[in-house]
Design a protein around this motif. Structure first.
Motif, short mmCIF file in Angstrom:
data_model
loop_
_atom_site.label_atom_id
_atom_site.label_comp_id
_atom_site.label_asym_id
_atom_site.label_seq_id
_atom_site.Cartn_x
_atom_site.Cartn_y
_atom_site.Cartn_z
N ASN A 142 16.23 9.49 1.97
CA ASN A 142 17.40 10.27 1.55
C ASN A 142 17.95 11.14 2.67
O ASN A 142 19.15 11.40 2.73
N GLU A 143 17.07 11.59 3.57
CA GLU A 143 17.54 12.38 4.72
C GLU A 143 18.44 11.53 5.61
O GLU A 143 19.47 12.00 6.10
N ASP A 202 21.73 11.04 3.83
CA ASP A 202 22.56 12.24 3.93
C ASP A 202 23.39 12.25 5.20
O ASP A 202 24.59 12.56 5.19
N GLU A 262 26.15 9.50 5.12
CA GLU A 262 27.27 9.85 4.25
C GLU A 262 28.08 11.01 4.82
O GLU A 262 29.32 11.00 4.78
N LYS A 263 27.38 11.99 5.36
CA LYS A 263 28.06 13.16 5.92
C LYS A 263 28.97 12.76 7.07
O LYS A 263 30.08 13.31 7.23
N LYS A 279 18.89 8.66 -3.67
CA LYS A 279 20.08 9.39 -4.12
C LYS A 279 21.30 8.50 -4.28
O LYS A 279 22.13 8.71 -5.16
#
Length: 314
Positions: free
Chosen positions: A54-55, A58, A61-62, A114
């Motif tokens: 998930n990191e 992140d 997506e960011k 996520k």
């Protein structure tokens, strides 16, 4: 897919990174790694794996590395025993991840990821390391017949012909594995892993090494030198028939034990030369990153078509 997430599952850790599918390089700032208790419950193990993945998601997506509705391909460098086609773990009697026995990682892990728009593919960790090591070869110096081994908490191996892991045939051992093959009065895994070094050091010194092979290598005395010489001799004796039978021209060595290569590589090279085995030996320091690169190759369409119907179950 422009971006693929590669995941390396180890006995005490998990690491994740985004890989550019065109250059096959890890994307900056997407690599994350964290500890995992391999004897924990199913839920805790899967949560820890998902936490690291998930990191990476992140960051992807960011930084808008994928479009909003794009499926994310997640490829796993996964130790066995495992059903790589179905994604079902078969860990049993090997002191790691036994809480996942007969669990569909594909189904259960998704609960903790996520972004639910993902697709999972799996390949043996040693095979991923081997594929990754061939992808990193310098253009023009590529070797076609490669044996790649990982030396750490366990003994991993893969046989590759033109980047393709070979698991069956007259010139490779069953399943393309070496850990379970006989050596001396035991199996190879008990000679070419951290356990062997710890046992040999305790027998030689009467002391217990608490920091693994790294601690033993750091002592640099006569006793430890002899241990590494014996290790090189054992590895030569064990590997030689497989190297000759496969006609390998490159041996790639990774894993934590490989970081102490200065204590055994010269002896290993001399041993092979004395047996008239013409072989290049390559040491890979970044085993996890190399395995991540190799796993990401599962989303190369040509490679996937070649391998998908021959994924081993072991």
């Amino acid at each position: 897919m422009a971006i693929i997430i590669g995941v390396d599952v180890g006995g005490s850790h998990v690491s994740s990174a985004a890989v550019d599918s065109e250059s096959f390089k890890i994307v900056s700032d997407t690599y994350f790694c964290g500890p995992v208790d391999c004897m924990a419950s199913k839920e805790i193990i899967l949560q820890k794996w998902a936490e690291i993945i998930n990191e990476t998601i992140d960051v992807i997506e960011k930084n808008q590395m994928i479009s909003e509705n794009e499926t994310i391909g997640i490829s796993f460098s996964m130790p066995g025993p495992f059903q790589y086609e179905s994604g079902i773990a078969m860990f049993k009697g090997n002191n790691k991840f036994e809480a996942l026995f007969n669990v569909s990682v594909s189904d259960e892990l998704l609960k903790y990821i996520k972004n639910k728009n993902v697709n999972f593919r799996f390949l043996n960790d040693a095979s991923c390391f081997g594929v990754g090591s061939t992808l990193k070869q310098i253009s023009g110096s590529a070797h076609e017949k490669v044996i790649a081994i990982t030396l750490g908490t366990g003994f991993g191996a893969t046989f590759l012909d033109d980047k393709l892991p070979i698991t069956q045939g007259l010139n490779v051992p069953n399943n393309g594995c070496l850990w379970d093959k006989p050596f001396e009065n035991d199996i190879a895994d008990n000679y070419f892993s951290t356990r062997w070094f710890l046992k040999e050091y305790e027998n030689a010194s009467g002391e217990i090494a608490t920091d693994g092979v790294k601690e033993i290598a750091g002592l640099e005395n006569h006793s430890t030198a002899k241990i590494f010489d014996n290790f090189a001799d054992n590895l030569t004796s064990f590997l030689s028939p497989y190297i000759i039978n496969f006609d390998a021209d490159l041996l790639v060595i990774g894993g934590n034990i490989a970081k102490s290569y200065k204590l055994f590589l010269t002896k290993l090279e001399e041993n092979f030369k004395s047996r008239d085995i013409d072989l290049t030996i390559s040491i890979v320091d970044e085993t996890e990153q190399t395995s991540i690169l190799g796993s990401s190759y599962l989303y190369n369409d040509v490679f996937w078509e070649r391998i998908k119907d021959e994924l081993p179950n072991f």
